[in-house]
Design an enzyme around this catalytic site. Structure first.
Site, PDB file in Angstrom:
ATOM      1  N   ARG A  95       3.819 -22.944  10.911  1.00 14.36           N
ATOM      2  CA  ARG A  95       3.274 -23.780  11.653  1.00 14.36           C
ATOM      3  C   ARG A  95       3.826 -25.434  10.635  1.00 14.36           C
ATOM      4  O   ARG A  95       2.699 -25.591   9.652  1.00 14.36           O
ATOM      5  CB  ARG A  95       2.205 -23.739  12.446  1.00 14.36           C
ATOM      6  CG  ARG A  95       1.714 -22.488  12.641  1.00 14.36           C
ATOM      7  CD  ARG A  95       2.834 -22.308  14.027  1.00 14.36           C
ATOM      8  NE  ARG A  95       2.805 -23.646  14.677  1.00 14.36           N
ATOM      9  CZ  ARG A  95       3.136 -24.196  16.087  1.00 14.36           C
ATOM     10  NH1 ARG A  95       4.604 -22.897  16.363  1.00 14.36           N
ATOM     11  NH2 ARG A  95       3.239 -24.701  16.999  1.00 14.36           N
ATOM     12  N   LEU A  97       2.008 -29.117   9.785  1.00 17.01           N
ATOM     13  CA  LEU A  97       0.071 -29.600  10.330  1.00 17.01           C
ATOM     14  C   LEU A  97       0.516 -30.536  11.120  1.00 17.01           C
ATOM     15  O   LEU A  97       0.919 -31.618  10.452  1.00 17.01           O
ATOM     16  CB  LEU A  97      -0.589 -28.665   9.439  1.00 17.01           C
ATOM     17  CG  LEU A  97      -0.542 -27.400   8.938  1.00 17.01           C
ATOM     18  CD1 LEU A  97      -1.504 -27.331   7.482  1.00 17.01           C
ATOM     19  CD2 LEU A  97      -2.000 -26.629  10.316  1.00 17.01           C
ATOM     20  N   ASN A 111      -0.474 -26.188  -0.782  1.00 20.98           N
ATOM     21  CA  ASN A 111       0.612 -24.959  -0.405  1.00 20.98           C
ATOM     22  C   ASN A 111       1.955 -24.496  -1.170  1.00 20.98           C
ATOM     23  O   ASN A 111       1.467 -24.785  -2.138  1.00 20.98           O
ATOM     24  CB  ASN A 111       1.321 -25.639   0.379  1.00 20.98           C
ATOM     25  CG  ASN A 111       2.937 -24.676   1.151  1.00 20.98           C
ATOM     26  OD1 ASN A 111       2.594 -24.539   1.555  1.00 20.98           O
ATOM     27  ND2 ASN A 111       4.032 -25.405   1.613  1.00 20.98           N
ATOM     28  N   HIS A 113       5.745 -23.522  -2.161  1.00 21.78           N
ATOM     29  CA  HIS A 113       7.087 -23.567  -1.685  1.00 21.78           C
ATOM     30  C   HIS A 113       8.221 -23.050  -2.668  1.00 21.78           C
ATOM     31  O   HIS A 113       7.875 -23.401  -3.488  1.00 21.78           O
ATOM     32  CB  HIS A 113       7.349 -25.364  -1.453  1.00 21.78           C
ATOM     33  CG  HIS A 113       8.535 -25.004  -1.177  1.00 21.78           C
ATOM     34  ND1 HIS A 113       9.329 -25.428   0.603  1.00 21.78           N
ATOM     35  CD2 HIS A 113       9.890 -25.615  -1.215  1.00 21.78           C
ATOM     36  CE1 HIS A 113       9.922 -25.338   0.681  1.00 21.78           C
ATOM     37  NE2 HIS A 113      10.624 -26.035  -0.448  1.00 21.78           N
TER      38      HIS A 113
END
Length: 198
Positions: A95, A97, A111, A113
């Site tokens: 999602r 944010l 995060n 990636h």
């Protein structure tokens, strides 16, 4: 105890790697930190079962039940805040944010990636790397800011792009690196923050 809250949407392989590292490397003793909860926007996310087998609290905040992204993020933030997180970890959380959510956890939202940022933010990273003729690809752990896949870089790992690679074969090699890099980057973050506070 510093609580880590992990957000997932699927199988949770990166989450599982982090949980294993926290147990194996004794994060509670070394950093005063533990994985306190795993939250998902999908009830069927396979990673929730993995978390439960490790005795970790889980919760589901189904995004489809909310009319707007803001309403979903507000409910998600309530679920996250129930665990007083020192760190919020996105591990395959699919999602985007809202700025409000990102701002609420500024400096403690990370995060992973599957590219060497700033190259190839967004989706289809492996195919884009192959199409661009890249000789190397990789993975980046970064702090989350309001600009997608652009926050300060915490750690990176590089994998070669082989002549006969497909997006799937490259993704497999990158994922193996993700499972090593993400726990290591989090441990380094915990070490940094515990040395600043002690």
């Amino acid at each position: 105890m510093k609580n880590i809250v992990i957000l997932i949407s699927g199988g949770g392989s990166n989450m599982a790697a982090i949980v294993h590292a926290a147990e194996r490397d004794r994060w509670p003793e070394r950093f005063g930190a533990r994985v306190a909860a795993v939250l998902s926007n999908k009830a069927e996310a396979g990673g929730l079962a993995i978390a439960r087998t490790h005795g970790i609290e889980t919760a589901v905040v189904p995004h489809k039940e909310f009319a707007t992204r803001e309403a979903f993020d507000e409910a998600l933030a309530k679920a996250v805040d129930a665990h007083s997180p020192a760190l919020v970890v996105l591990a395959g959380f699919m999602r985007i944010l809202t700025p409000g959510f990102v701002g609420r956890y500024a400096g403690r939202l990370v995060n992973i990636h599957p590219s060497l940022l700033p190259a190839f933010p967004g989706l289809h990273t492996h195919q884009r790397a192959i199409d661009a003729g890249c000789k190397v690809a990789g993975v980046t752990v970064h702090q989350v800011t309001t600009e997608l896949d652009h926050g300060p870089i915490l750690a990176q790992a590089v994998v070669p792009v082989l002549p006969d690679d497909t997006a799937a074969t490259l993704a497999g090699r990158v994922l193996a690196q993700e499972h090593q890099l993400y726990p290591r980057a989090i441990a380094e973050w915990l070490e940094d923050t515990s040395s600043h506070t002690s």
